[in-house]
Design a protein around this motif. Structure first.
Motif, PDB file in Angstrom:
ATOM      1  N   VAL A   1     -11.706   1.527  16.801  1.00  0.00           N
ATOM      2  CA  VAL A   1     -10.872   2.507  15.823  1.00  0.00           C
ATOM      3  C   VAL A   1      -9.738   3.176  16.760  1.00  0.00           C
ATOM      4  CG1 VAL A   1     -10.867   4.424  14.261  1.00  0.00           C
ATOM      5  CG2 VAL A   1     -12.865   2.938  14.534  1.00  0.00           C
ATOM      6  N   ILE A   2      -8.509   2.550  16.322  1.00  0.00           N
ATOM      7  CA  ILE A   2      -7.523   3.099  17.167  1.00  0.00           C
ATOM      8  C   ILE A   2      -6.299   3.927  16.463  1.00  0.00           C
ATOM      9  CG2 ILE A   2      -7.629   0.974  18.563  1.00  0.00           C
ATOM     10  CD1 ILE A   2      -5.187  -0.239  17.211  1.00  0.00           C
ATOM     11  N   PRO A   3      -5.687   4.877  16.915  1.00  0.00           N
ATOM     12  CA  PRO A   3      -4.602   5.425  16.339  1.00  0.00           C
ATOM     13  C   PRO A   3      -3.465   4.483  15.889  1.00  0.00           C
ATOM     14  CG  PRO A   3      -4.449   5.897  18.696  1.00  0.00           C
ATOM     15  CD  PRO A   3      -5.546   5.124  18.490  1.00  0.00           C
ATOM     16  N   ALA A   4      -2.825   4.990  14.914  1.00  0.00           N
ATOM     17  CA  ALA A   4      -1.644   4.203  14.372  1.00  0.00           C
ATOM     18  C   ALA A   4      -0.588   5.314  13.894  1.00  0.00           C
ATOM     19  CB  ALA A   4      -2.019   3.083  13.315  1.00  0.00           C
ATOM     20  N   THR A   5       0.469   4.891  13.872  1.00  0.00           N
ATOM     21  CA  THR A   5       1.672   5.362  13.302  1.00  0.00           C
ATOM     22  C   THR A   5       1.752   5.034  11.673  1.00  0.00           C
ATOM     23  OG1 THR A   5       3.306   4.013  13.847  1.00  0.00           O
ATOM     24  CG2 THR A   5       2.841   5.665  15.285  1.00  0.00           C
ATOM     25  N   PHE A   6       1.177   3.977  11.551  1.00  0.00           N
ATOM     26  CA  PHE A   6       1.285   3.324   9.947  1.00  0.00           C
ATOM     27  C   PHE A   6       2.692   3.047   9.590  1.00  0.00           C
ATOM     28  CE2 PHE A   6      -2.672   5.706   9.693  1.00  0.00           C
ATOM     29  CZ  PHE A   6      -3.435   4.633   9.669  1.00  0.00           C
ATOM     30  N   GLN A   7       3.695   3.051  10.506  1.00  0.00           N
ATOM     31  CA  GLN A   7       4.997   2.450  10.338  1.00  0.00           C
ATOM     32  C   GLN A   7       5.114   1.073  10.274  1.00  0.00           C
ATOM     33  OE1 GLN A   7       7.054   4.999  13.124  1.00  0.00           O
ATOM     34  NE2 GLN A   7       7.495   6.614  11.745  1.00  0.00           N
ATOM     35  N   ALA A   8       5.514   0.369   9.337  1.00  0.00           N
ATOM     36  CA  ALA A   8       5.216  -1.124   9.371  1.00  0.00           C
ATOM     37  C   ALA A   8       6.088  -1.624  10.633  1.00  0.00           C
ATOM     38  CB  ALA A   8       5.705  -1.756   7.939  1.00  0.00           C
ATOM     39  N   ALA A   9       5.617  -2.815  11.184  1.00  0.00           N
ATOM     40  CA  ALA A   9       6.241  -3.407  12.094  1.00  0.00           C
ATOM     41  C   ALA A   9       7.348  -3.936  11.874  1.00  0.00           C
ATOM     42  CB  ALA A   9       5.257  -4.535  12.892  1.00  0.00           C
TER      43      ALA A   9
ATOM     44  N   ASP B   1       0.675  -1.171  -0.028  1.00  0.00           N
ATOM     45  CA  ASP B   1       0.048  -0.006  -0.035  1.00  0.00           C
ATOM     46  C   ASP B   1       0.874   1.397   0.092  1.00  0.00           C
ATOM     47  OD1 ASP B   1      -1.706   2.206   1.289  1.00  0.00           O
ATOM     48  OD2 ASP B   1      -3.049   0.571   1.126  1.00  0.00           O
ATOM     49  N   GLU B   2       0.642   1.983  -1.061  1.00  0.00           N
ATOM     50  CA  GLU B   2       1.259   3.154  -0.903  1.00  0.00           C
ATOM     51  C   GLU B   2       1.219   4.231   0.188  1.00  0.00           C
ATOM     52  OE1 GLU B   2       3.399   3.791  -3.710  1.00  0.00           O
ATOM     53  OE2 GLU B   2       4.157   5.795  -2.882  1.00  0.00           O
ATOM     54  N   ARG B   3       0.248   4.212   0.837  1.00  0.00           N
ATOM     55  CA  ARG B   3      -0.004   4.981   2.204  1.00  0.00           C
ATOM     56  C   ARG B   3       0.854   4.458   3.293  1.00  0.00           C
ATOM     57  NH1 ARG B   3      -6.361   4.129   2.567  1.00  0.00           N
ATOM     58  NH2 ARG B   3      -5.687   2.071   1.764  1.00  0.00           N
ATOM     59  N   MET B   4       1.414   3.171   3.115  1.00  0.00           N
ATOM     60  CA  MET B   4       2.258   2.330   4.103  1.00  0.00           C
ATOM     61  C   MET B   4       3.809   3.036   3.771  1.00  0.00           C
ATOM     62  SD  MET B   4       0.776   1.060   6.479  1.00  0.00           S
ATOM     63  CE  MET B   4       1.926   0.044   7.209  1.00  0.00           C
ATOM     64  N   VAL B   5       4.106   3.287   2.421  1.00  0.00           N
ATOM     65  CA  VAL B   5       5.309   3.648   1.848  1.00  0.00           C
ATOM     66  C   VAL B   5       5.361   5.144   2.214  1.00  0.00           C
ATOM     67  CG1 VAL B   5       6.760   4.028  -0.112  1.00  0.00           C
ATOM     68  CG2 VAL B   5       5.081   1.903  -0.081  1.00  0.00           C
ATOM     69  N   GLU B   6       4.578   5.927   2.116  1.00  0.00           N
ATOM     70  CA  GLU B   6       4.665   7.176   2.370  1.00  0.00           C
ATOM     71  C   GLU B   6       5.168   7.418   3.944  1.00  0.00           C
ATOM     72  OE1 GLU B   6       4.625  10.140   0.673  1.00  0.00           O
ATOM     73  OE2 GLU B   6       4.936   8.651  -0.866  1.00  0.00           O
TER      74      GLU B   6
ATOM     75  N   ILE C   1      11.606  -0.921   2.891  1.00  0.00           N
ATOM     76  CA  ILE C   1      10.504  -1.700   2.092  1.00  0.00           C
ATOM     77  C   ILE C   1       9.531  -2.089   3.201  1.00  0.00           C
ATOM     78  CG2 ILE C   1       9.519  -3.319   0.573  1.00  0.00           C
ATOM     79  CD1 ILE C   1      12.195  -3.356  -0.949  1.00  0.00           C
ATOM     80  N   PRO C   2       8.258  -1.631   3.373  1.00  0.00           N
ATOM     81  CA  PRO C   2       7.559  -2.154   4.403  1.00  0.00           C
ATOM     82  C   PRO C   2       7.153  -3.423   4.057  1.00  0.00           C
ATOM     83  CG  PRO C   2       6.940   0.060   3.708  1.00  0.00           C
ATOM     84  CD  PRO C   2       7.906  -0.608   2.567  1.00  0.00           C
ATOM     85  N   LEU C   3       6.905  -4.275   4.952  1.00  0.00           N
ATOM     86  CA  LEU C   3       6.537  -5.781   4.683  1.00  0.00           C
ATOM     87  C   LEU C   3       5.290  -5.613   5.287  1.00  0.00           C
ATOM     88  CD1 LEU C   3       9.985  -7.533   5.673  1.00  0.00           C
ATOM     89  CD2 LEU C   3       8.919  -7.251   3.334  1.00  0.00           C
ATOM     90  N   VAL C   4       4.271  -5.628   4.868  1.00  0.00           N
ATOM     91  CA  VAL C   4       2.806  -5.468   5.406  1.00  0.00           C
ATOM     92  C   VAL C   4       1.902  -6.577   4.942  1.00  0.00           C
ATOM     93  CG1 VAL C   4       0.999  -3.766   5.309  1.00  0.00           C
ATOM     94  CG2 VAL C   4       3.241  -2.811   4.725  1.00  0.00           C
ATOM     95  N   ALA C   5       1.381  -7.158   5.840  1.00  0.00           N
ATOM     96  CA  ALA C   5       0.201  -8.169   5.759  1.00  0.00           C
ATOM     97  C   ALA C   5      -1.125  -7.543   6.543  1.00  0.00           C
ATOM     98  CB  ALA C   5       0.483  -9.492   6.815  1.00  0.00           C
TER      99      ALA C   5
END
Length: 512
Positions: free
Chosen positions: A339-347, A142-147, A158-162
């Motif tokens: 609905v929770i806050p997130a940093t969207f920085q991949a773990a 997802d491009e949002r995770m990349v941003e 490279i975010p590894l996102v499931a």
């Protein structure tokens, strides 16, 4: 898993380390500049990747199949090095420091990511990501995770996102909850009753097995913590640095010892430890050991994230304990309505050393892994021998092969669900893959550059591990432990580190 502040090896120390190595170090550094750092008997460029954990069962057979197809398709081969969870963070940083030849590694904010970014130790991936040449990779992350992954406007991971975020939760022995008349656990009070019922009614079991990697997730909310009851009811607070919460528009820092919900949780952890609710060796036990003991029926519950691995990882307890059954417990009172806050920085992220010259080859390999057939081969093994498809997006596991896909091949649209997964596991995974269940934290996208306070950071990190983590694990009395930890952290430079973080975060918000 979240480390309070990554282990500290400064850029200066990295350079000093390289020079100090002399001939051997120089040869290693030169080898790192070659195309592909691993061994290759076929002449193909072989990419060496650092991965955490033990070598999977049937790895020889699966790796051979992967390399046969990867080489035919791209001319590349893989040569992963598995490093135990206990030593991964330290060993990975050491390899960066000595410029040992390798081409990619698992990296994360809970490992050494902040430090490596600050040190300029990672290759800039921006141009290749935006080139449009790796369309399979671009299409499956997802491009949002990349941003949100970008650091100072450039992409180094490279975010590894499931899924969009993976808060820590619980796996429990549901058969025991049913035996005690508890049923489904949906709030903290019921979870606590379950733990004490286990202690009273099945005294041979340890109610909760905690490993060293998750100690930092017990009391400090981000936005939830395992044993922070307030965060279950109101998962709104993300604590960013060394247990410090930056409040209000001026980002006023509040240390963990002044946050009532954390102090209350520390008291709870201490009581759990004294009551035998927790294992006594949490500070030294690694994840693999805890999972093995759960499978043997020694623990009644432990930590399980929303990564889709709960059923395959913990379900085998049914093979060893008659009647055993598992369930996933969400750490929110609102359950799947939260609905929770997130940093969207991949773990989890893949990174490439700045000194490696194989960045393009790594992108080719990652693009290859972004094709369903190739993703499935590495993630699930050889079809017909390790797994069988049971639908377009599900599979049945038929061998013991278990690759750490989170470290290389996670791609949200390609992930398959395990046939027969417990319903609570499946439901939580689906919830984490819906972007609408999350809202951006005010510091989402911010990375701390610790280079200006590297010395203080190193000292505070050491103090944190020595004085604070034992409190988080419940092994020390709270009030004298807090007094001791506070004094040691302040002497080590805690306020200097926090003020630098606050300064950078304020500038980040002003410019965003």
């Amino acid at each position: 898993m979240v480390h309070p502040l990554a282990s500290s090896v400064s850029r200066r120390r990295m350079l000093q380390g390289s020079f100090a190595l002399g001939g051997a170090g120089l040869l290693a550094a030169l080898a790192g500049c070659q195309s592909g750092s691993g061994d290759s008997s076929s002449g193909a460029a072989t990419l060496k990747s650092l991965l955490p954990g033990d070598v999977p069962q049937r790895w020889t057979e699966v790796l051979a199949a992967v390399n046969t197809k990867l080489e035919a398709d791209t001319g590349l081969r893989l040569d992963p090095e598995f490093i135990s969870w206990t030593n991964y963070a330290e060993q990975e940083m050491l390899k960066f420091t000595t410029q040992e030849p390798f081409d990619s590694a698992l990296e994360a904010t809970w490992l050494n990511l902040a430090q490596l970014l600050s040190d300029g130790a990672l290759a800039d991936m921006t141009e290749l990501w935006e080139s449009g040449r790796f369309e399979n990779l671009n299409a499956t992350i997802d491009e949002r995770m990349v941003e949100y992954a970008k650091y100072q406007g450039s992409l180094y991971t490279i975010p590894l996102v499931a899924n969009f975020t993976s808060p820590p939760g619980f796996v429990i022995r549901q058969d025991l909850a049913d035996k005690y008349g508890i049923g489904e656990i949906t709030d903290y009070e019921t979870l606590e009753k379950f733990l004490y019922d286990v202690k009273q009614k099945d005294p041979d079991l340890i109610p909760f097995g905690l490993d060293a990697g998750y100690v930092n997730n017990t009391v400090v909310p981000n936005p939830v913590a395992l044993f922070n009851a307030q965060s279950w009811d109101d998962p709104a607070k993300c604590v960013q640095l060394l247990g410090t919460h930056f409040e209000g528009s001026d980002l006023s820092p509040v240390p963990f010892w002044e946050q009532p919900d954390i102090v209350e949780s520390l008291d709870r952890m201490r009581q759990y430890y004294l009551d035998g609710i927790l294992n006594e060796d949490a500070l030294t036990l690694d994840m693999s050991a805890v999972r093995s003991l759960f499978a043997q029926g020694r623990y009644a519950s432990t930590t399980a994230g929303a990564d889709g691995l709960t059923s395959p990882t913990f379900g085998p307890v049914a093979d060893n304990v008659d009647g055993a059954a598992i369930a996933q417990v969400f750490p929110f009172t609102a359950g799947l309505d939260a609905v929770i806050p997130a940093t969207f920085q991949a773990a989890n992220n893949m990174v490439v050393p700045a000194y490696a010259e194989t960045l393009e080859e790594v992108f080719e390999m990652m693009d290859w892994l972004s094709v369903q057939e190739n993703h499935d081969l590495l993630s699930y093994g050889i079809e017909g021998e390790d797994w069988e498809a049971t639908g377009e997006h599900s599979y049945e596991q038929i061998s013991g092969y278990a690759f750490p896909a989170f470290a290389m091949s996670w791609r949200t649209p390609l992930e398959r669900g395990l046939a027969g997964a417990v319903e609570s596991d499946r439901a939580w995974v689906e919830w984490t893959r819906d972007f609408e269940n999350f809202k951006a934290d005010h510091l989402a996208g911010f990375y701390f550059d610790s280079s200006a306070v590297a010395s203080e950071q190193a000292q505070v990190n050491a103090v944190f591990d020595e004085y604070v983590l034992p409190l988080y694990a419940g092994v020390k009395d709270v009030q004298p432990g807090l007094d001791e930890a506070r004094s040691a952290m302040e002497d080590a430079g805690y306020e200097t580190v926090v003020e630098e973080y606050r300064r950078q975060a304020t500038e980040y918000l002003a410019g965003s």
